[in-house]
Design a protein around this motif. Structure first.
Motif, PDB file in Angstrom:
ATOM      1  N   LYS A  20       0.849  -1.230  -0.067  1.00 34.90           N
ATOM      2  CA  LYS A  20      -0.003   0.011  -0.003  1.00 34.90           C
ATOM      3  C   LYS A  20       0.959   1.146   0.111  1.00 34.90           C
ATOM      4  N   GLU A  21       0.488   2.206  -0.741  1.00 31.31           N
ATOM      5  CA  GLU A  21       1.155   3.649  -0.809  1.00 31.31           C
ATOM      6  C   GLU A  21       0.609   4.419   0.235  1.00 31.31           C
ATOM      7  N   VAL A  22       1.632   5.038   1.147  1.00 34.56           N
ATOM      8  CA  VAL A  22       1.443   5.710   2.130  1.00 34.56           C
ATOM      9  C   VAL A  22       2.253   7.154   2.455  1.00 34.56           C
ATOM     10  N   MET A  23       1.760   8.228   2.850  1.00 39.82           N
ATOM     11  CA  MET A  23       2.472   9.492   3.040  1.00 39.82           C
ATOM     12  C   MET A  23       3.164   9.244   4.200  1.00 39.82           C
ATOM     13  N   ALA A  24       4.440   9.618   4.286  1.00 37.39           N
ATOM     14  CA  ALA A  24       5.425   9.661   5.474  1.00 37.39           C
ATOM     15  C   ALA A  24       6.109  10.797   5.498  1.00 37.39           C
ATOM     16  N   TYR A  25       6.534  11.370   6.386  1.00 42.29           N
ATOM     17  CA  TYR A  25       7.218  12.689   6.747  1.00 42.29           C
ATOM     18  C   TYR A  25       8.603  12.487   6.716  1.00 42.29           C
ATOM     19  N   ARG A  26       9.302  13.361   6.244  1.00 39.79           N
ATOM     20  CA  ARG A  26      10.776  13.418   6.382  1.00 39.79           C
ATOM     21  C   ARG A  26      11.313  12.901   7.719  1.00 39.79           C
ATOM     22  N   TYR A  27      12.423  11.963   7.733  1.00 41.52           N
ATOM     23  CA  TYR A  27      13.140  11.568   9.112  1.00 41.52           C
ATOM     24  C   TYR A  27      12.093  10.804  10.065  1.00 41.52           C
ATOM     25  N   GLU A  28      11.285   9.915   9.435  1.00 42.31           N
ATOM     26  CA  GLU A  28      10.333   9.248   9.963  1.00 42.31           C
ATOM     27  C   GLU A  28      10.684   7.839   9.845  1.00 42.31           C
ATOM     28  N   ASN A  29      11.209   7.433   8.848  1.00 46.51           N
ATOM     29  CA  ASN A  29      12.015   6.019   8.657  1.00 46.51           C
ATOM     30  C   ASN A  29      10.852   4.926   8.797  1.00 46.51           C
ATOM     31  N   ARG A  30       9.696   5.466   8.203  1.00 45.55           N
ATOM     32  CA  ARG A  30       8.593   4.340   7.912  1.00 45.55           C
ATOM     33  C   ARG A  30       8.775   3.293   6.930  1.00 45.55           C
ATOM     34  N   LYS A  31       8.657   2.117   7.343  1.00 43.38           N
ATOM     35  CA  LYS A  31       8.455   1.099   6.211  1.00 43.38           C
ATOM     36  C   LYS A  31       7.119   0.345   6.070  1.00 43.38           C
ATOM     37  N   TYR A  32       6.440   0.513   6.880  1.00 41.09           N
ATOM     38  CA  TYR A  32       5.072  -0.202   7.014  1.00 41.09           C
ATOM     39  C   TYR A  32       3.899   0.894   7.119  1.00 41.09           C
ATOM     40  N   CYS A  33       2.910   0.591   6.631  1.00 35.72           N
ATOM     41  CA  CYS A  33       1.629   1.445   6.706  1.00 35.72           C
ATOM     42  C   CYS A  33       0.779   1.347   8.016  1.00 35.72           C
ATOM     43  N   SER A  34       1.116   0.375   8.728  1.00 37.20           N
ATOM     44  CA  SER A  34       0.206   0.104   9.922  1.00 37.20           C
ATOM     45  C   SER A  34       1.253  -0.695  10.787  1.00 37.20           C
ATOM     46  N   HIS A  35       0.696  -0.734  12.320  1.00 35.84           N
ATOM     47  CA  HIS A  35       1.342  -1.534  13.029  1.00 35.84           C
ATOM     48  C   HIS A  35       1.035  -3.312  12.830  1.00 35.84           C
ATOM     49  N   GLN A  36      -0.194  -3.444  12.326  1.00 30.88           N
ATOM     50  CA  GLN A  36      -0.627  -4.742  12.071  1.00 30.88           C
ATOM     51  C   GLN A  36       0.448  -5.291  10.971  1.00 30.88           C
ATOM     52  N   CYS A  37       0.775  -4.435   9.716  1.00 28.40           N
ATOM     53  CA  CYS A  37       1.646  -4.933   8.766  1.00 28.40           C
ATOM     54  C   CYS A  37       2.808  -5.164   9.186  1.00 28.40           C
ATOM     55  N   TYR A  38       3.396  -4.477  10.404  1.00 33.43           N
ATOM     56  CA  TYR A  38       4.749  -4.410  11.172  1.00 33.43           C
ATOM     57  C   TYR A  38       5.021  -5.874  11.457  1.00 33.43           C
ATOM     58  N   CYS A  39       3.936  -6.119  12.386  1.00 32.14           N
ATOM     59  CA  CYS A  39       3.888  -7.400  13.237  1.00 32.14           C
ATOM     60  C   CYS A  39       3.809  -8.597  12.168  1.00 32.14           C
ATOM     61  N   ALA A  40       2.905  -8.376  11.040  1.00 33.07           N
ATOM     62  CA  ALA A  40       2.558  -9.505  10.122  1.00 33.07           C
ATOM     63  C   ALA A  40       4.095  -9.862   9.568  1.00 33.07           C
ATOM     64  N   GLU A  41       4.663  -8.533   9.190  1.00 35.12           N
ATOM     65  CA  GLU A  41       5.975  -8.931   8.351  1.00 35.12           C
ATOM     66  C   GLU A  41       7.147  -9.339   9.304  1.00 35.12           C
ATOM     67  N   ARG A  42       7.153  -8.764  10.504  1.00 37.11           N
ATOM     68  CA  ARG A  42       8.404  -9.126  11.429  1.00 37.11           C
ATOM     69  C   ARG A  42       8.369 -10.467  11.963  1.00 37.11           C
ATOM     70  N   PHE A  43       7.080 -10.915  12.253  1.00 38.07           N
ATOM     71  CA  PHE A  43       6.754 -12.248  12.781  1.00 38.07           C
ATOM     72  C   PHE A  43       6.305 -13.182  11.741  1.00 38.07           C
ATOM     73  N   LYS A  44       6.235 -12.895  10.348  1.00 43.29           N
ATOM     74  CA  LYS A  44       5.976 -13.742   9.429  1.00 43.29           C
ATOM     75  C   LYS A  44       4.494 -14.525   9.455  1.00 43.29           C
ATOM     76  N   GLU A  45       3.782 -13.739   9.991  1.00 43.59           N
ATOM     77  CA  GLU A  45       2.351 -14.157  10.300  1.00 43.59           C
ATOM     78  C   GLU A  45       2.135 -15.586  10.906  1.00 43.59           C
ATOM     79  N   GLY A  46       2.694 -15.916  12.187  1.00 39.68           N
ATOM     80  CA  GLY A  46       2.977 -17.302  12.924  1.00 39.68           C
ATOM     81  C   GLY A  46       3.689 -18.248  12.318  1.00 39.68           C
ATOM     82  N   LYS A  47       4.537 -17.953  11.474  1.00 45.41           N
ATOM     83  CA  LYS A  47       5.319 -19.003  10.895  1.00 45.41           C
ATOM     84  C   LYS A  47       6.509 -19.300  11.577  1.00 45.41           C
TER      85      LYS A  47
END
Length: 134
Positions: free
Chosen positions: A107-134
């Motif tokens: 998903k395309e998201v607007m992020a402000y300078r120096y924010e260093n965002r990689k994900y659109c939400s906390h749910q996406c972060y958790c899903a990517e970080r923990f590989k959705e329970g794998k």
């Protein structure tokens, strides 16, 4: 209009605020405020304080008294301030925003300078970080 709005109208009218000001503070029609005040004998009150002395919290709508010679308050407490800015992030006056693509969902998201965002939400972060329970 709910009971809390009715109580706020009563308080604001007792402080001496006019129909327009009360309606603007509570995001209600001026005619609704007028008719409520007429039914509850709140019409015809003269303004006692200056208009800037009484204000409402932007988040919860509670009535706040402003202190002279101090910066005007917009929120009654820190929790209200944080909640309001979470839901109104687009109103920040940051000029340099860029588009990022979420590394999980694409998903395309607007992020402000120096924010260093990689994900659109906390749910996406958790899903990517923990590989959705794998």
């Amino acid at each position: 209009m709910n009971n809390s709005d009715k109580e706020k109208i009563k308080k604001l009218r007792q402080y001496g605020l006019g129909y327009k000001r009360v309606a603007k503070m509570l995001n209600i029609s001026v005619d609704t405020v007028k008719s409520f005040c007429r039914k509850n004998n709140l019409s015809g009150m003269m303004a006692k304080p200056k208009l800037d002395e009484v204000d409402c919290c932007r988040q919860c709508g509670d009535i706040m008294m402003q202190v002279e010679k101090k910066k005007p308050l917009k929120f009654c407490k820190d929790e209200c301030r944080k909640l309001w800015w979470q839901h109104h992030r687009s109103e920040l006056k940051k000029k340099k925003a860029c588009k990022i693509i979420c590394q999980h969902c694409g998903k395309e998201v607007m992020a402000y300078r120096y924010e260093n965002r990689k994900y659109c939400s906390h749910q996406c972060y958790c899903a990517e970080r923990f590989k959705e329970g794998k």
